[in-house]
Scaffold this motif. Structure first.
Motif, PDB file in Angstrom:
ATOM      1  N   TYR A 188       2.350 -17.592   4.018  1.00  0.00           N
ATOM      2  CA  TYR A 188       3.012 -16.419   3.465  1.00  0.00           C
ATOM      3  C   TYR A 188       4.435 -16.267   4.017  1.00  0.00           C
ATOM      4  N   GLY A 189       5.211 -15.488   3.301  1.00  0.00           N
ATOM      5  CA  GLY A 189       6.586 -15.233   3.714  1.00  0.00           C
ATOM      6  C   GLY A 189       6.629 -14.125   4.744  1.00  0.00           C
ATOM      7  N   LYS A 190       7.278 -13.050   4.391  1.00  0.00           N
ATOM      8  CA  LYS A 190       7.420 -11.938   5.322  1.00  0.00           C
ATOM      9  C   LYS A 190       6.083 -11.220   5.501  1.00  0.00           C
ATOM     10  N   ILE A 191       5.704 -11.039   6.765  1.00  0.00           N
ATOM     11  CA  ILE A 191       4.453 -10.362   7.083  1.00  0.00           C
ATOM     12  C   ILE A 191       4.773  -9.118   7.906  1.00  0.00           C
ATOM     13  N   GLU A 192       4.144  -8.012   7.543  1.00  0.00           N
ATOM     14  CA  GLU A 192       4.346  -6.793   8.302  1.00  0.00           C
ATOM     15  C   GLU A 192       3.010  -6.183   8.705  1.00  0.00           C
ATOM     16  N   GLU A 193       3.041  -5.423   9.752  1.00  0.00           N
ATOM     17  CA  GLU A 193       1.846  -4.737  10.242  1.00  0.00           C
ATOM     18  C   GLU A 193       1.813  -3.323   9.666  1.00  0.00           C
ATOM     19  N   LYS A 194       0.628  -2.897   9.289  1.00  0.00           N
ATOM     20  CA  LYS A 194       0.483  -1.577   8.687  1.00  0.00           C
ATOM     21  C   LYS A 194      -0.850  -0.989   9.130  1.00  0.00           C
ATOM     22  N   THR A 195      -0.834   0.224   9.618  1.00  0.00           N
ATOM     23  CA  THR A 195      -2.056   0.900  10.051  1.00  0.00           C
ATOM     24  C   THR A 195      -2.330   2.086   9.131  1.00  0.00           C
ATOM     25  N   ILE A 196      -3.549   2.158   8.632  1.00  0.00           N
ATOM     26  CA  ILE A 196      -3.922   3.258   7.749  1.00  0.00           C
ATOM     27  C   ILE A 196      -5.247   3.844   8.210  1.00  0.00           C
ATOM     28  N   ALA A 197      -5.464   5.113   7.846  1.00  0.00           N
ATOM     29  CA  ALA A 197      -6.734   5.789   8.107  1.00  0.00           C
ATOM     30  C   ALA A 197      -7.439   5.976   6.768  1.00  0.00           C
ATOM     31  N   ILE A 198      -8.692   5.569   6.703  1.00  0.00           N
ATOM     32  CA  ILE A 198      -9.435   5.662   5.451  1.00  0.00           C
ATOM     33  C   ILE A 198     -10.708   6.466   5.671  1.00  0.00           C
ATOM     34  N   GLY A 199     -11.233   7.005   4.577  1.00  0.00           N
ATOM     35  CA  GLY A 199     -12.456   7.794   4.628  1.00  0.00           C
ATOM     36  C   GLY A 199     -13.452   7.356   3.589  1.00  0.00           C
ATOM     37  N   ARG A 200     -14.346   8.259   3.244  1.00  0.00           N
ATOM     38  CA  ARG A 200     -15.452   7.961   2.330  1.00  0.00           C
ATOM     39  C   ARG A 200     -14.950   7.453   0.985  1.00  0.00           C
TER      40      ARG A 200
END
Length: 487
Positions: A188-200
């Protein structure tokens, strides 16, 4: 994602920006436990929880679920069967009670015990009699406030476990990140980190996507489109590939009688239009709703299904037993069974019924002041049979119309005429064929109900079926097409 109350899970994701794809995500054991628990979820609950999800449907199970839900109760042996079919309990519900998000339980904590002190059978349902002939007389409540409620606070996985999950639902401990996985990043080319909060809400979307998509993480969190149509039957040329065709013959008393039915099909495109069946066929179909989802993946290869939930099943198989709080937790996931009391006497599928809570049997020794159980099914010499059986949920004699997508309705010549007219299949192109539903075909019908919108075609007709042609006819009925095109 929309704001919502309830438990939340953190996913730390690596995202390939140019490809709009989630490569992998790191998460805690609490989220992975919820995903693992999906293997024990009854198919009816899958249909119920995902019925409002968009886009796409999951095979034919939504149609089957809604048909049973809308079935006139005069066709049922007992009105209580309706709730059992559309809201069945899981044999592993006790292991899921204390998960951070419990999608498995249906709210019931009742158990019924056989009146025979030597039988020791326990059922989740108080319908009919025990297989030994005695009544299921004694009732116990096992709710969170009950003294009988077991201590399952540790959940399924050990608290220190951390996991990675790939876009195609392969799960592994972070300690197993090897060079091959790291080499994937180079694609892959550009890779970024991403944090998310998920629910039901997001977990349910993941469940729905994992049953029809090969990239459920990207589709759920990046709004990636699913290039493969959920209506397309995978591996039409190869068929549904069974990987586990053996089962224990503990149930020799069961009456395995093959079922005959008549398929009416378009002989030009070799597509099933409908089947005319008796109550015995509908009994087989309706009991599929009580099966745990993971049972199908334990019997067929991942490639037999359009989605990638089978990768999750294989990940559980490969996860080190030492990461589980108890070896029985893993067994409940990879060898999912029917809840006690759900055995159908004439079921052609060799699924087993669970022996209830054998590791917690001592908790049920004082179910009634009038009776003490001194022996349990888990003890040496205990009778090894299901708690009870029933002869089927559908009352006969009755004749039904079953569509290719497993919509079920009472048979009516008028309904047949309207259906054929709507599908615009010339009468000269119609043909009939009598087919037999045996144990092998029943297993393939179960898999096809999850894998395809054309379950009858996939199970009973030739492999060179022109599915795309039939999809066009369906779309035309829904106002999505403006004319016939060559198939």
């Amino acid at each position: 994602m929309a704001e919502c109350s309830g438990p939340r899970f953190l996913l730390n994701m690596l995202v390939a920006k140019e490809e709009n794809k989630i490569i992998m995500a790191e998460t805690s054991k609490e989220f992975i436990e919820v995903l693992f628990s999906l293997m024990t979820m009854p198919i009816a609950r899958v249909a119920s929880l995902t019925r409002n999800c968009t886009p796409g449907d999951i095979g034919c199970v939504s149609n089957l679920y809604e048909s049973v839900e809308e079935l006139d109760t005069r066709y049922l042996q007992d009105y209580k069967f309706l709730d059992i079919l559309i809201n069945p309990r899981s044999a592993a519900e006790i292991y899921c009670e204390n998960l951070k998000l419990n999608l498995i339980g249906n709210g019931s904590h009742e158990y019924y015990v056989c009146d025979d002190t030597e039988c020791n059978a326990i059922s989740y349902y108080n319908i009919g009699t025990c297989q030994c002939g005695e009544k299921l007389k004694y009732k116990a409540s096992n709710g969170p406030n009950s003294k009988l409620y077991p201590d399952e606070k540790d959940g399924i996985l050990k608290s220190t476990a951390q996991f990675m999950i790939t876009d195609d639902f392969k799960v592994m401990p972070v300690a197993m990140a090897d060079r091959n996985l790291l080499n994937e990043f180079e694609k892959y080319g550009k890779i970024e980190e991403k944090t998310i909060a998920i629910g039901r809400e997001e977990v349910l979307k993941l469940l729905e996507c994992s049953l029809r998509s090969r990239t459920p993480l990207s589709e759920t969190f990046l709004n990636q489109s699913n290039e493969k149509s959920s209506n397309e039957l995978l591996d039409m040329n190869d068929g549904l590939v069974r990987v586990n065709s053996t089962h224990k013959l503990y149930d020799l008393w069961k009456k395995r009688t093959d079922i005959r039915l008549k398929i009416v099909f378009d002989k030009v495109n070799n597509i099933a239009l409908y089947a005319v069946v008796n109550e015995d066929f509908v009994n087989q179909l309706s009991t599929f709703l009580t099966f745990p989802l993971g049972y199908a993946f334990s019997q067929f290869t991942c490639s037999s299904f359009s989605g990638c939930l089978g990768n999750l099943y294989n990940s559980i198989l490969e996860t080190d037993i030492n990461l589980f709080t108890c070896d029985k937790r893993k067994d409940a996931l990879v060898n999912p069974k029917l809840a006690p009391g759900l055995t159908y006497n004439s079921c052609l599928v060799g699924i087993q019924e669970a022996t209830i809570l054998s590791d917690c049997a001592s908790l049920f020794r004082d179910l009634s002041a009038k009776k003490r159980l001194t022996k349990w099914r888990s003890d040496k010499g205990a009778r090894n049979w299901p708690a009870k059986v029933f002869e089927g949920v559908i009352k006969g004699p009755a004749t039904f119309l079953v569509m290719d997508d497993l919509e079920v309705k009472p048979f009516s010549p008028i309904s047949v005429k309207l259906l054929v007219d709507k599908l615009m299949v010339p009468f000269r192109d119609l043909a009939e064929r009598e087919v037999i539903l045996d144990e092998d075909k029943a297993m393939h019908l179960l898999a096809a109900s999850l894998a395809s919108k054309h379950a009858l075609t996939a199970t009973f007709l030739r492999k060179d079926t022109n599915v795309h042609c039939f999809d066009f006819l369906r779309n035309l009925l829904e106002g999505k097409g403006n004319g016939f095109k060559a198939c």
